[in-house]
Design an enzyme around this catalytic site. Structure first.
Site, mmCIF file in Angstrom:
data_model
loop_
_atom_site.group_PDB
_atom_site.id
_atom_site.type_symbol
_atom_site.label_atom_id
_atom_site.label_comp_id
_atom_site.label_asym_id
_atom_site.label_seq_id
_atom_site.Cartn_x
_atom_site.Cartn_y
_atom_site.Cartn_z
ATOM 1 N N SER A 143 15.704 17.255 -18.791
ATOM 2 C CA SER A 143 14.779 18.376 -18.920
ATOM 3 C C SER A 143 15.377 19.441 -19.808
ATOM 4 O O SER A 143 16.590 19.657 -19.824
ATOM 5 C CB SER A 143 14.465 18.965 -17.540
ATOM 6 N N HIS A 194 0.829 -1.214 0.000
ATOM 7 C CA HIS A 194 0.000 0.000 0.000
ATOM 8 C C HIS A 194 0.865 1.267 0.000
ATOM 9 O O HIS A 194 0.465 2.306 0.532
ATOM 10 C CB HIS A 194 -0.954 0.020 1.210
#
Length: 455
Positions: free
Chosen positions: A278, A155
């Site tokens: 980037s 989880h």
């Protein structure tokens, strides 16, 4: 985007490989049609259906480089038929009307289905080669890091300690099952489909089965027990398989992305100087290759359902759903090749950071060891009682932002069950990886046994 990624000169190698693009090129597709027609002619000559001289001439002219592809395209545009223009072109290459014996007693779908099976056969050989390479890479990583302790997560949260080798062994086991699936689907999928207009071989009469058997022997394909013109489960087998392969490696790529996050930094895809993350943030080392794999995985998972959709056919032949296969089967193979190629590079050069794994393991301030405390305490006060007690202790540690050890040692009930020294030993994550190494070794042994060459 002005072009399909698979045919884009700029992006094709990010989505596929040249090796697989050649398998599903127009040239190879037409060559496979030729191979079927040649094998048919030779089989029919052996069975006394057509003259031997005609079969020899057809075989002599059975080379794609002799064909005028512009004529075939023009014919397809004019006739709306995929094979008739090809047959006409083939006929012009043959001398003395020998071309009249091309396509004797068969139908268009016979040639195209059997041709695509030949392409699939080549494509699966590439996929199998790449999967075996990835299986070996994963086995190497599993062996290398089978004792490297890290936080197991459920989880999205710390759960229990595992080893990184164990995590990789889970991946390796899944890849191994894909190779098992591939081996089992081959006999079903690598089956020809030369059966005549409605699959009854009426045009060839009693000699039809002998021709069919001889033809398939020449193509090294299995003989169908009955025509599969409208039974497309064989091809759905392939698309489902490729979709599952895509899902496996998409999952692995996503796991690397999650563990490459700045705050975690346990893994990182390969980097070399010049790789740019980037256009505006020079510091970025983005997981671009893993993201490409995830994109391809998404495409494969969605396209795999088209194989199931194409099983819905009418009567004895149906061209609508069949034509869709011409698009998505080549696409899926080419996308699969890109995905497997990128994953081989990523995993072969994967950056693993054991120090970050250990640092992250300790971030929960020993709470990751709560189950170990509960199981030990349960021996004295019972499992449910122990769960409630350790739950209260763990929540207190959370709220006070302190170590589990501090709260345990201060709890009077725990003091009556174990000493401070026992608590310290119990809270060492290295002592609670369970059978991580054993399970890892089992996977490696199974794979190595399967890969062992016997003489």
């Amino acid at each position: 985007m002005g072009n399909h990624m698979l045919s884009s000169d700029l992006f094709c190698d990010q989505f596929s490989t040249e090796e697989m693009r050649k398998v599903f090129s127009d040239e190879n597709m037409v060559q496979k049609w030729i191979d079927v027609e040649v094998a048919l002619a030779l089989a029919e000559a052996e069975c006394g259906v057509i003259p031997v001289e005609a079969a020899k001439e057809i075989a002599n002219k059975g080379k794609a480089e002799l064909f005028n592809f512009s004529n075939i395209k023009e014919g397809i545009d004019h006739t709306w038929h995929p094979i008739v223009p090809f047959i006409r072109e083939f006929k012009t290459l043959c001398i003395d009307d020998m071309g009249e014996y091309i396509h004797w007693g068969v139908t268009t779908q016979d040639v195209m289905d059997t041709g695509v099976v030949l392409q699939i056969k080549e494509g699966l050989q590439i996929v199998e080669k790449d999967l075996k390479r990835l299986e070996n890479i994963l086995c190497y990583l599993a062996e290398k890091y089978k004792d490297t302790v890290m936080a197991g997560r459920t989880h999205g949260q710390h759960a229990l300690p595992i080893t990184f080798g164990y995590k990789v062994a889970v991946w390796a086991s899944e890849v191994n099952r894909h190779l098992e699936r591939l081996e089992k689907l081959k006999p079903r999928v690598l089956t020809g489909n030369v059966s005549g207009a409605v699959g009854t071989l009426a045009s060839l009469g009693d000699i039809g089965l002998e021709v069919q058997k001889t033809l398939m022997q020449k193509l090294d394909l299995n003989v169908p027990e009955i025509a599969w013109h409208v039974s497309r489960d064989r091809l759905a087998d392939v698309t489902t398989f490729l979709g599952m392969v895509g899902a496996t490696f998409g999952k692995i790529a996503n796991e690397i992305i999650q563990l490459q996050k700045t705050e975690i930094a346990e893994l990182a895809e390969p980097f070399q100087l010049g790789k740019v993350g980037s256009s505006t943030m020079p510091q970025k080392r983005n997981p671009m290759a893993c993201e490409a794999v995830m994109a391809i995985s998404q495409l494969l998972r969605h396209k795999s359902s088209l194989g199931i959709e194409s099983m819905f056919q009418e009567h004895e032949r149906d061209m609508g759903p069949w034509q869709a296969e011409w698009a998505f089967i080549p696409e899926m193979f080419q996308l699969s090749s890109g995905l497997l190629y990128h994953m081989s590079w990523i995993l072969e050069k994967l950056h693993v950071n054991p120090d970050a794994m250990l640092e992250n393991l300790n971030k929960s301030k020993q709470l990751i060891m709560s189950e170990a405390v509960m199981m030990h305490t349960a021996k004295t006060i019972g499992r449910q009682e122990a769960h409630d007690l350790v739950y209260e202790i763990a929540m207190e540690a959370y709220e006070k932002d302190t170590t589990l050890s501090e709260i345990l040692k201060a709890n009077p009930r725990i003091k009556g069950i174990m000493s401070d020294e026992e608590i310290d030993e119990m809270l060492n994550p290295i002592n609670y990886v369970g059978l991580s190494q054993k399970f890892t070794n089992q996977v490696i042994m199974k794979i190595n046994k399967g890969n062992k060459v016997t003489t």
